[in-house]
Design a protein around this motif. Sequence first.
Motif, PDB file in Angstrom:
ATOM      1  N   ASN A  14       0.827  -1.186   0.000  1.00 57.84           N
ATOM      2  CA  ASN A  14       0.000   0.000   0.000  1.00 57.84           C
ATOM      3  C   ASN A  14       0.872   1.250   0.000  1.00 57.84           C
ATOM      4  OD1 ASN A  14      -2.368  -1.395   0.032  1.00 57.84           O
ATOM      5  ND2 ASN A  14      -2.483  -1.474   2.267  1.00 57.84           N
ATOM      6  N   LYS A  69      -6.289   2.911  -7.916  1.00 56.23           N
ATOM      7  CA  LYS A  69      -6.810   4.099  -7.240  1.00 56.23           C
ATOM      8  C   LYS A  69      -7.795   3.717  -6.139  1.00 56.23           C
ATOM      9  CE  LYS A  69      -7.546   8.655  -7.064  1.00 56.23           C
ATOM     10  NZ  LYS A  69      -6.486   9.637  -6.750  1.00 56.23           N
ATOM     11  N   ASN A 119      -0.963   7.931  -6.523  1.00 57.82           N
ATOM     12  CA  ASN A 119      -1.878   8.321  -5.463  1.00 57.82           C
ATOM     13  C   ASN A 119      -3.027   7.346  -5.408  1.00 57.82           C
ATOM     14  OD1 ASN A 119      -3.469   9.537  -3.605  1.00 57.82           O
ATOM     15  ND2 ASN A 119      -4.309  11.067  -4.993  1.00 57.82           N
ATOM     16  N   ILE A 120      -3.079   6.598  -4.353  1.00 62.77           N
ATOM     17  CA  ILE A 120      -4.190   5.707  -4.228  1.00 62.77           C
ATOM     18  C   ILE A 120      -4.904   5.926  -2.902  1.00 62.77           C
ATOM     19  CG2 ILE A 120      -3.805   3.831  -5.852  1.00 62.77           C
ATOM     20  CD1 ILE A 120      -1.925   3.874  -2.699  1.00 62.77           C
ATOM     21  N   ASP A 121      -4.473   6.904  -2.163  1.00 61.63           N
ATOM     22  CA  ASP A 121      -5.142   7.285  -0.937  1.00 61.63           C
ATOM     23  C   ASP A 121      -5.900   8.568  -1.206  1.00 61.63           C
ATOM     24  OD1 ASP A 121      -3.821   6.940   2.423  1.00 61.63           O
ATOM     25  OD2 ASP A 121      -5.477   5.993   1.387  1.00 61.63           O
ATOM     26  N   SER A 174       0.412   5.731  -0.090  1.00 59.94           N
ATOM     27  CA  SER A 174      -0.559   6.790   0.137  1.00 59.94           C
ATOM     28  C   SER A 174      -0.012   8.124  -0.323  1.00 59.94           C
ATOM     29  CB  SER A 174      -0.926   6.864   1.626  1.00 59.94           C
ATOM     30  OG  SER A 174       0.241   7.048   2.397  1.00 59.94           O
ATOM     31  N   GLY A 178      -5.717   1.069  -3.322  1.00 59.15           N
ATOM     32  CA  GLY A 178      -4.437   1.439  -2.735  1.00 59.15           C
ATOM     33  C   GLY A 178      -3.369   0.385  -2.951  1.00 59.15           C
TER      34      GLY A 178
END
Length: 573
Positions: free
Chosen positions: A13, A241, A42-44, A15, A244
């Motif tokens: 993960n 996305k 960016n997956i947070d 962020s 995360g």
Amino acid sequence: MSSPDADDNQNKNMSNGDVLCPLAELDEYDFSKLLEKPRLLNIDRQSSLDERFLNELSIAMNPVLSCRDTDISLPRIYEPPEIVSSPVGKRSGFNTPRSHTGFDAHPMVGEAWDALRRSLVYFRGQPVGTIAALDNSEENLNYDQVFVRDFVPSALAFLMNGEPEIVKNFILKTLRLQSWEKKIDRFQLGEGVMPASFKVLHDPVRNSETLIADFGESAIGRVAPVDSGFWWIILLRAYTKSTGDTSLAELPECQKGMRLILALCLSEGFDTFPTLLCADGCCMIDRRMGVYGYPIEIQALFFMALRCALLLLKQDNEGKEFIERIVKRLHALSYHMRSYFWLDFKQLNDIYRFKTEEYSHTAVNKFNVMPDSLPEWIFDFMPARGGYFIGNVSPARMDFRWFCLGNCIAILSSLATPEQSTAIMDLIESRWEELVGEMPLKVCYPAIETHEWRIVTGCDPKNTRWSYHNGGSWPVLLWLLAAACVKTGRPQIARRAIEIAEARLLKDQWPEYYDGKLGRYIGKQARKSQTWSIAGYLVAKMMLEDPSHLGMVSIEEDRQMKPILRRSNSWTL
């Protein structure tokens, strides 16, 4: 190649903020700056300007949404034991008898989820996609297969509902199919071509299952699916996305799969335009409908896939080479599309007054379009306030038809400038009867008929006027409309369209499409229990319930970017 499944347990993960790529002209912004430091995915959900806008929109639509992240466990309507939900995704309230976000779930939402789950296709015990339609009243043809483009709204519904495993399985299985040898007659297709569809064959004697893919060799017209590879990249970014989990996109197999797709469409040739030259029937409109050349649907998906790939590719030696090529193509493609495909009242008037046979670098009518070729309907259809990307532009030819998918993707990918996005929504509102009518949403407008229909379609009995791809109304397009509405801050347009659809979709048993100028009649050859009609409705509902879902399918324009198109101010009249 090593099996991607072996890496399923290597989830990581991160962020960090999406690096969004500006698409201005070279003298306005230098894309090469992206290469100076590692790009982070960016997956947070960060508190960026765009995110704050979505949060404010959510609260404006329903103040109770400010309590969305509280730890509440609610019962599900139905969930087969085979599906294991991931804790990293947020579960939509629409999977419960009553949404905990304060929205009263429409009675047909539960029915839609049940129907969507019934459409699941399993391979060796794992869900790998959804069948195109569960209508047993008609001959199967290829409706018993999992289509790449058809699965996208289903995938988004599962991601929004916190069930990413099926999406991951689909991405890996289609990636494995990409590596197969692909031949039509004696001609071998490019290595990067993704399948149009696949099906699971059960052998009861050997008690085994195998996958069979179609790369166009079985399709009507024998056309390879240009859009499948683009949808695959877009879906990979949506998965990343939403969950995360960057480890899937970082797999060597996924990185190679992206590069193979990009190699096909970034290759050099005789083209003088940055757009992709395509055959008829290579996308959602998969029959002869005069979209050969440079169709808006393919160009918008191409642009979106390039931007997604720019976020997903690693900064290794191979990745950097493709990133540089993508950056150059994005500059050229954005300029070309915004300059030559865009049509509004002022531009229409300019074309009406075009001179022809201009020969110089200063020519205004660069494609030598004959003003007399302007169709009569366009003058009444074009409002004083509004605009859209037309269907096709090539030498001496402009297809002025409106195509829904291409224009919605243009908004979501930021191919359209903010002003153009607003103009597209203004057009939809101004021409509601024509584009929405009694069932959203027209796949294209207007229909072609009489002699033109005979010439363009080859007398296709399925694409008669106001039917199927020739001006038919497709409920699946609801999710694209809803996403575009949320992005442009016009959720009321989507809500109005959804209410129209809710009056009939379940009662009519989820048809594939509707016929008639207003979309009043169930399509004459429409399949019932069409999965993407079901999923499109669910995604549209969940998008309005929680606008932060928009981040899965939308890439924002960089704030530093200046709009390229400055010649028209029709949207400010």
